[in-house]
Motif scaffolding. Structure first.
Motif, PDB file in Angstrom:
ATOM      1  N   MET A   1       0.843  -1.182   0.000  1.00  0.00           N
ATOM      2  CA  MET A   1       0.000   0.000   0.000  1.00  0.00           C
ATOM      3  C   MET A   1       0.886   1.242   0.000  1.00  0.00           C
ATOM      4  O   MET A   1       1.863   1.315   0.722  1.00  0.00           O
ATOM      5  N   ALA A   2       0.540   2.210  -0.805  1.00  0.00           N
ATOM      6  CA  ALA A   2       1.327   3.436  -0.908  1.00  0.00           C
ATOM      7  C   ALA A   2       1.186   4.262   0.363  1.00  0.00           C
ATOM      8  O   ALA A   2       0.109   4.385   0.923  1.00  0.00           O
ATOM      9  N   ASP A   3       2.290   4.857   0.790  1.00  0.00           N
ATOM     10  CA  ASP A   3       2.246   5.681   1.989  1.00  0.00           C
ATOM     11  C   ASP A   3       2.137   7.164   1.669  1.00  0.00           C
ATOM     12  O   ASP A   3       2.032   7.988   2.563  1.00  0.00           O
ATOM     13  N   GLN A   4       2.158   7.529   0.379  1.00  0.00           N
ATOM     14  CA  GLN A   4       1.982   8.926   0.000  1.00  0.00           C
ATOM     15  C   GLN A   4       1.417   9.010  -1.413  1.00  0.00           C
ATOM     16  O   GLN A   4       1.569   8.092  -2.207  1.00  0.00           O
ATOM     17  N   VAL A   5       0.776  10.118  -1.697  1.00  0.00           N
ATOM     18  CA  VAL A   5       0.188  10.346  -3.016  1.00  0.00           C
ATOM     19  C   VAL A   5       1.221  11.021  -3.897  1.00  0.00           C
ATOM     20  O   VAL A   5       1.912  11.940  -3.472  1.00  0.00           O
ATOM     21  N   VAL A   6       1.353  10.558  -5.128  1.00  0.00           N
ATOM     22  CA  VAL A   6       2.258  11.183  -6.085  1.00  0.00           C
ATOM     23  C   VAL A   6       1.654  12.528  -6.472  1.00  0.00           C
ATOM     24  O   VAL A   6       0.483  12.585  -6.874  1.00  0.00           O
ATOM     25  N   PRO A   7       2.415  13.628  -6.353  1.00  0.00           N
ATOM     26  CA  PRO A   7       1.873  14.944  -6.724  1.00  0.00           C
ATOM     27  C   PRO A   7       1.451  14.978  -8.193  1.00  0.00           C
ATOM     28  O   PRO A   7       2.096  14.381  -9.052  1.00  0.00           O
ATOM     29  N   HIS A   8       0.349  15.682  -8.461  1.00  0.00           N
ATOM     30  CA  HIS A   8      -0.176  15.856  -9.817  1.00  0.00           C
ATOM     31  C   HIS A   8      -0.140  17.351 -10.164  1.00  0.00           C
ATOM     32  O   HIS A   8      -0.504  18.186  -9.334  1.00  0.00           O
ATOM     33  N   PHE A   9       0.265  17.649 -11.386  1.00  0.00           N
ATOM     34  CA  PHE A   9       0.295  19.033 -11.847  1.00  0.00           C
ATOM     35  C   PHE A   9      -0.343  19.123 -13.224  1.00  0.00           C
ATOM     36  O   PHE A   9      -0.355  18.155 -13.981  1.00  0.00           O
ATOM     37  N   GLN A  10      -0.878  20.304 -13.550  1.00  0.00           N
ATOM     38  CA  GLN A  10      -1.510  20.555 -14.839  1.00  0.00           C
ATOM     39  C   GLN A  10      -1.122  21.953 -15.301  1.00  0.00           C
ATOM     40  O   GLN A  10      -0.597  22.742 -14.527  1.00  0.00           O
ATOM     41  N   ASN A  11      -1.375  22.236 -16.566  1.00  0.00           N
ATOM     42  CA  ASN A  11      -1.012  23.543 -17.124  1.00  0.00           C
ATOM     43  C   ASN A  11      -2.137  24.059 -18.016  1.00  0.00           C
ATOM     44  O   ASN A  11      -1.935  24.335 -19.194  1.00  0.00           O
ATOM     45  N   SER A  12      -3.322  24.196 -17.461  1.00  0.00           N
ATOM     46  CA  SER A  12      -4.474  24.680 -18.226  1.00  0.00           C
ATOM     47  C   SER A  12      -4.285  26.109 -18.722  1.00  0.00           C
ATOM     48  O   SER A  12      -4.862  26.501 -19.729  1.00  0.00           O
ATOM     49  N   SER A  13      -3.485  26.891 -18.018  1.00  0.00           N
ATOM     50  CA  SER A  13      -3.282  28.293 -18.380  1.00  0.00           C
ATOM     51  C   SER A  13      -2.220  28.494 -19.458  1.00  0.00           C
ATOM     52  O   SER A  13      -2.031  29.608 -19.926  1.00  0.00           O
ATOM     53  N   GLY A  14      -1.505  27.442 -19.833  1.00  0.00           N
ATOM     54  CA  GLY A  14      -0.517  27.538 -20.903  1.00  0.00           C
ATOM     55  C   GLY A  14       0.753  28.279 -20.543  1.00  0.00           C
ATOM     56  O   GLY A  14       1.346  28.964 -21.379  1.00  0.00           O
ATOM     57  N   HIS A  15       1.220  28.136 -19.306  1.00  0.00           N
ATOM     58  CA  HIS A  15       2.471  28.772 -18.884  1.00  0.00           C
ATOM     59  C   HIS A  15       3.651  28.177 -19.658  1.00  0.00           C
ATOM     60  O   HIS A  15       3.645  26.999 -19.998  1.00  0.00           O
ATOM     61  N   ASP A  16       4.677  28.990 -19.910  1.00  0.00           N
ATOM     62  CA  ASP A  16       5.877  28.513 -20.599  1.00  0.00           C
ATOM     63  C   ASP A  16       6.592  27.450 -19.780  1.00  0.00           C
ATOM     64  O   ASP A  16       7.114  26.483 -20.316  1.00  0.00           O
ATOM     65  N   SER A  17       6.652  27.661 -18.467  1.00  0.00           N
ATOM     66  CA  SER A  17       7.274  26.681 -17.576  1.00  0.00           C
ATOM     67  C   SER A  17       6.575  26.737 -16.225  1.00  0.00           C
ATOM     68  O   SER A  17       5.921  27.725 -15.882  1.00  0.00           O
ATOM     69  N   VAL A  18       6.735  25.645 -15.476  1.00  0.00           N
ATOM     70  CA  VAL A  18       6.107  25.519 -14.163  1.00  0.00           C
ATOM     71  C   VAL A  18       7.171  25.040 -13.187  1.00  0.00           C
ATOM     72  O   VAL A  18       7.818  24.018 -13.422  1.00  0.00           O
ATOM     73  N   ALA A  19       7.364  25.785 -12.100  1.00  0.00           N
ATOM     74  CA  ALA A  19       8.278  25.368 -11.039  1.00  0.00           C
ATOM     75  C   ALA A  19       7.500  24.481 -10.074  1.00  0.00           C
ATOM     76  O   ALA A  19       6.369  24.809  -9.695  1.00  0.00           O
ATOM     77  N   ILE A  20       8.098  23.357  -9.689  1.00  0.00           N
ATOM     78  CA  ILE A  20       7.433  22.425  -8.769  1.00  0.00           C
ATOM     79  C   ILE A  20       8.427  21.956  -7.705  1.00  0.00           C
ATOM     80  O   ILE A  20       9.635  22.012  -7.909  1.00  0.00           O
ATOM     81  N   GLY A  21       7.891  21.472  -6.600  1.00  0.00           N
ATOM     82  CA  GLY A  21       8.724  21.023  -5.490  1.00  0.00           C
ATOM     83  C   GLY A  21       8.956  19.527  -5.463  1.00  0.00           C
ATOM     84  O   GLY A  21       9.366  18.989  -4.435  1.00  0.00           O
ATOM     85  N   ALA A  22       8.701  18.835  -6.557  1.00  0.00           N
ATOM     86  CA  ALA A  22       8.883  17.382  -6.620  1.00  0.00           C
ATOM     87  C   ALA A  22       9.696  17.023  -7.849  1.00  0.00           C
ATOM     88  O   ALA A  22       9.594  17.680  -8.881  1.00  0.00           O
ATOM     89  N   ARG A  23      10.493  15.994  -7.727  1.00  0.00           N
ATOM     90  CA  ARG A  23      11.247  15.488  -8.885  1.00  0.00           C
ATOM     91  C   ARG A  23      10.506  14.328  -9.560  1.00  0.00           C
ATOM     92  O   ARG A  23      10.789  13.986 -10.689  1.00  0.00           O
ATOM     93  N   GLU A  24       9.572  13.703  -8.840  1.00  0.00           N
ATOM     94  CA  GLU A  24       8.738  12.625  -9.373  1.00  0.00           C
ATOM     95  C   GLU A  24       7.291  13.051  -9.206  1.00  0.00           C
ATOM     96  O   GLU A  24       6.858  13.393  -8.105  1.00  0.00           O
ATOM     97  N   PHE A  25       6.535  13.028 -10.309  1.00  0.00           N
ATOM     98  CA  PHE A  25       5.180  13.556 -10.273  1.00  0.00           C
ATOM     99  C   PHE A  25       4.391  13.056 -11.476  1.00  0.00           C
ATOM    100  O   PHE A  25       4.933  12.414 -12.367  1.00  0.00           O
ATOM    101  N   MET A  26       3.108  13.389 -11.494  1.00  0.00           N
ATOM    102  CA  MET A  26       2.233  13.077 -12.621  1.00  0.00           C
ATOM    103  C   MET A  26       1.849  14.384 -13.309  1.00  0.00           C
ATOM    104  O   MET A  26       1.474  15.345 -12.644  1.00  0.00           O
TER     105      MET A  26
END
Length: 81
Positions: A1-26
């Motif tokens: 059983m997983a002990d944490q949820v993998v972070p999910h990110f989206q880009n509906s606004s069409g940003h050129d780039s997105v800074a995130i605090g995870a190296r593994e994500f969806m």
């Protein structure tokens, strides 16, 4: 059983780039129903990765929490079942 949820990110606004605090994500592309297949991305030792579906450039930012992004409208939380 997983002990944490993998972070999910989206880009509906069409940003050129997105800074995130995870190296593994969806990336989901845009908010449903306009999302692409939810793809697991792993930066490894690199500091950035491009999603092969939506071409969003994600950049690791160690000042952010694993589930945070900048701009903040790129955070996505799966709906509760």
């Amino acid at each position: 059983m997983a002990d944490q949820v993998v972070p999910h990110f989206q880009n509906s606004s069409g940003h050129d780039s997105v800074a995130i605090g995870a190296r593994e994500f969806m990336c989901i592309g845009a908010n449903p129903p306009f999302d692409h297949p939810h793809i697991f991305l792993d930066m490894g030792v690199e500091n950035e990765v491009v999603c092969p579906y939506c071409s969003t450039l994600y950049k690791f930012d160690s000042t952010l929490q694993p589930n945070e992004s900048s701009p903040s409208d790129c955070n996505w939380t799966p709906a509760a079942a």
